[in-house]
Design an enzyme around this catalytic site. Structure first.
Site, PDB file in Angstrom:
ATOM      1  N   LYS A   4       1.008  -1.221   0.084  1.00 30.16           N
ATOM      2  CA  LYS A   4       0.060  -0.059   0.107  1.00 30.16           C
ATOM      3  C   LYS A   4       0.765   1.238  -0.177  1.00 30.16           C
ATOM      4  CE  LYS A   4      -3.813  -2.292   2.218  1.00 30.16           C
ATOM      5  NZ  LYS A   4      -4.907  -2.828   3.607  1.00 30.16           N
ATOM      6  N   GLN A  43      -4.800  -1.233   9.541  1.00 31.21           N
ATOM      7  CA  GLN A  43      -4.727  -2.809   8.995  1.00 31.21           C
ATOM      8  C   GLN A  43      -5.293  -3.813  10.081  1.00 31.21           C
ATOM      9  OE1 GLN A  43      -3.692  -3.421   5.949  1.00 31.21           O
ATOM     10  NE2 GLN A  43      -3.941  -5.384   5.838  1.00 31.21           N
ATOM     11  N   ASP A  54     -11.090   3.153   3.923  1.00 29.06           N
ATOM     12  CA  ASP A  54     -11.374   1.642   4.019  1.00 29.06           C
ATOM     13  C   ASP A  54     -12.897   1.766   3.563  1.00 29.06           C
ATOM     14  OD1 ASP A  54      -9.497  -0.171   3.890  1.00 29.06           O
ATOM     15  OD2 ASP A  54      -9.041   0.059   6.309  1.00 29.06           O
TER      16      ASP A  54
HETATM   17  N1  GUN Z   1      -6.937  -6.378   6.300  1.00 30.62           N
HETATM   18  C1  GUN Z   1      -7.220  -7.086   5.058  1.00 30.62           C
HETATM   19  N2  GUN Z   1      -7.818  -6.264   4.212  1.00 30.62           N
HETATM   20  C2  GUN Z   1      -7.859  -5.166   4.436  1.00 30.62           C
HETATM   21  C3  GUN Z   1      -8.366  -3.883   4.121  1.00 30.62           C
HETATM   22  O1  GUN Z   1      -8.898  -3.856   3.133  1.00 30.62           O
HETATM   23  N3  GUN Z   1      -8.390  -2.870   5.045  1.00 30.62           N
HETATM   24  C4  GUN Z   1      -7.860  -3.072   6.283  1.00 30.62           C
HETATM   25  N4  GUN Z   1      -7.658  -1.828   6.926  1.00 30.62           N
HETATM   26  N5  GUN Z   1      -7.440  -3.908   6.643  1.00 30.62           N
HETATM   27  C5  GUN Z   1      -7.416  -5.107   5.912  1.00 30.62           C
END
Ligand code: GUN
Length: 287
Positions: free
Chosen positions: A53, A97, A120
């Site tokens: 990311k 996350q 998100d």
């Molecule tokens: N963990 C797995 N996928 C995601 C996501 O799309 N966003 C976040 N914040 N954590 C994750």
């Protein structure tokens, strides 16, 4: 053989497009868009996601602020950091996350993030807007990536029958709302749907979205020759291979279009995170 929906190539294209957009914005604005990424602990899978990311942000000209905290960070400390980021004018998006360690209540964290910085799309305010069919909702990146793929490949949606397998808050439900917003007729199936009824339900779908985390679950009896299948599953086999929820080998030859795993939905998720961050930035600089 089905049309293979190439999420990897499309993601590259979308990210390049966002990069160009950011370049133009940076030429006239005082600051670049900014994304804060928080990770607790050093779970290897989370570390891979977080790093990719951050790398994608850098490549697109988005400033990233990484916070890698100890796994025993208290809920209070995390809430304090989120409050600081909520009021930090350089930050347009906040991503914490998941999953979080046991001492932290995930719902409380999601609620603490300013809905305007909720890239998100997990905050109930954004989920509510999406459920109302509002375009201004910030939408969860994985389902948003699925819709983007369908649109880029010009798959007709209006009036089509869509079946979503799985009702998670992160994928299944927002996916169903997005398909509804595109005027599909939507069915959601889940763990209480009688298994015996599932193949027939799925066979009727023009668009089948599978997000259940069961490797190779979807076999030819769930499909029809005109069907478009979006496979959201990411499962690791004992041999360490990544496979989807669809038995690609038997299904791909007999449907209209399908996303592969890997190289389908996964890469699009990160592209949508960048997109949400730029959306949030545009709203903030326009204020
Ligand atoms: N963990 C797995 N996928 C995601 C996501 O799309 N966003 C976040 N914040 N954590 C994750």
């Amino acid at each position: 053989m089905a049309l293979i929906i190439d999420g990897k190539a499309l993601s590259r294209k979308v990210r390049a497009r966002i990069g160009e957009e950011v370049k133009e914005l940076n030429a006239v604005q005082e600051r670049a868009p900014g994304l804060a990424v928080i990770q607790l602990g050093e779970d290897p899978a989370s570390t891979i996601y977080v790093n990719s990311k951050i790398k994608a942000c850098t490549e697109a000209g988005i400033e990233s602020f990484g916070y890698i905290l100890k796994s025993d960070t208290s809920e209070e400390e995390l809430l304090t950091l989120i409050a600081e980021l909520n009021s930090d004018p350089r930050v347009d998006g906040i991503l914490c996350q998941l999953p979080l360690p046991d001492q932290i209540n995930e719902e409380k964290i999601i609620l603490a993030i300013d809905p305007d910085k909720d890239v998100d799309g997990f905050h109930p305010f954004n989920v509510g807007l999406l459920s109302m069919g509002k375009q201004e909702a910030l939408v969860a990146c994985t389902p948003l990536g699925c819709i983007e793929m369908l649109k880029e490949y010009k798959i007709p949606l209006r009036g089509k029958k869509a079946v979503v397998i799985g009702r998670s808050n992160i994928v299944g439900k927002p996916m169903a709302y997005l398909l509804l917003r595109e005027n599909c007729t939507v069915t959601i199936t889940h763990s209480h749907t009688p298994v015996a009824e599932l193949p027939e339900l799925c066979r009727q779908a023009d668009i089948l979205v599978v997000a259940i985390g069961k490797p190779g679950f979807i076999t030819p009896e769930y499909t029809n020759p005109d069907q478009v299948i979006i496979d959201v599953g990411i499962n690791r086999t004992r041999e360490g291979k990544i496979i989807g929820d669809v038995d690609f080998e038997s299904v791909a030859p007999i449907v209209h279009a399908i996303t592969p795993v890997p190289g389908g939905v996964g890469p699009m998720t990160i592209a949508m995170l960048l997109k949400n961050t730029v959306t949030s930035y545009r709203r903030r600089v326009a204020d």
